[in-house]
Design a protein around this motif. Structure first.
Motif, mmCIF file in Angstrom:
data_model
loop_
_atom_site.group_PDB
_atom_site.id
_atom_site.type_symbol
_atom_site.label_atom_id
_atom_site.label_comp_id
_atom_site.label_asym_id
_atom_site.label_seq_id
_atom_site.Cartn_x
_atom_site.Cartn_y
_atom_site.Cartn_z
ATOM 1 N N GLU A 166 39.910 33.735 30.889
ATOM 2 C CA GLU A 166 39.352 34.289 29.531
ATOM 3 C C GLU A 166 38.160 35.198 30.464
ATOM 4 N N GLU A 167 37.385 34.157 31.681
ATOM 5 C CA GLU A 167 36.609 34.594 32.350
ATOM 6 C C GLU A 167 36.659 35.940 33.310
ATOM 7 N N TYR A 168 38.106 35.130 33.786
ATOM 8 C CA TYR A 168 38.497 36.275 34.693
ATOM 9 C C TYR A 168 39.346 37.598 34.172
ATOM 10 N N PHE A 169 39.735 37.694 33.165
ATOM 11 C CA PHE A 169 40.655 39.000 32.778
ATOM 12 C C PHE A 169 39.481 39.367 31.824
ATOM 13 N N GLU B 20 38.454 41.627 28.850
ATOM 14 C CA GLU B 20 39.106 42.152 26.986
ATOM 15 C C GLU B 20 40.213 43.205 28.278
ATOM 16 N N GLU B 21 40.479 43.266 29.495
ATOM 17 C CA GLU B 21 41.501 43.762 29.943
ATOM 18 C C GLU B 21 42.388 42.667 29.882
ATOM 19 N N ILE C 163 42.627 46.767 38.958
ATOM 20 C CA ILE C 163 43.693 46.807 37.156
ATOM 21 C C ILE C 163 44.073 48.049 36.992
ATOM 22 N N ARG C 164 45.284 47.966 37.147
ATOM 23 C CA ARG C 164 45.495 49.272 36.692
ATOM 24 C C ARG C 164 44.931 50.172 34.949
#
Length: 131
Positions: free
Chosen positions: A60-63, A65-66, A125-126
């Motif tokens: 969750e920390e890494y991603f 809201e993405e 991140i695309r």
């Protein structure tokens, strides 16, 4: 990590590497136009897969809201010669514009960078917005 000429050559000459342009935001003025660093080659390694030992909180920390499906691993090497004035190294926070086919441009945000035995590996991140 020092520049590895063999790793660099492997990316630049890889038949599946794509031409791209790398841009860096202006650190002093977020509304200013990004600085065009120059041309590079991008070798897409595939979808980014979080390490198996990450727990739910780490993911969750890494991603954030993405969407994790928008994260990719890649190698990026500048086309300019390493000691030339035009040479640059891609950094976290940069943007990469790739043209995978005629008339199509795909933008990526350079989210993270890791060093491994084969050189720098970037987590992109695309940007899924249509240009």
């Amino acid at each position: 990590m020092p520049l590895d000429p063999l790793a660099r050559k492997a990316v630049l000459e890889h038949p599946q590497a794509l031409d791209c342009s790398v841009y860096r935001p202006d650190e002093k003025d977020e509304d200013a136009e990004e600085l065009d660093l120059g041309e590079a080659r991008l070798l897409m390694l595939g979808a980014f897969e979080a390490p198996l030992d990450w727990d739910a909180r780490q993911r969750e920390e890494y991603f954030g809201e993405e969407d994790p499906a928008l994260f990719f691993s890649a190698r990026i090497e500048c086309l300019a010669a390493p000691l030339s004035k035009a040479f640059f190294t891609t950094e976290s926070g940069d943007y990469v514009a790739v043209q995978p086919s005629q008339g199509e441009v795909v933008m990526y945000y350079v989210y993270d960078q890791e060093e491994d035995a084969e050189g720098s590996r970037y987590i992109l991140i695309r940007d899924d917005e249509e240009l």
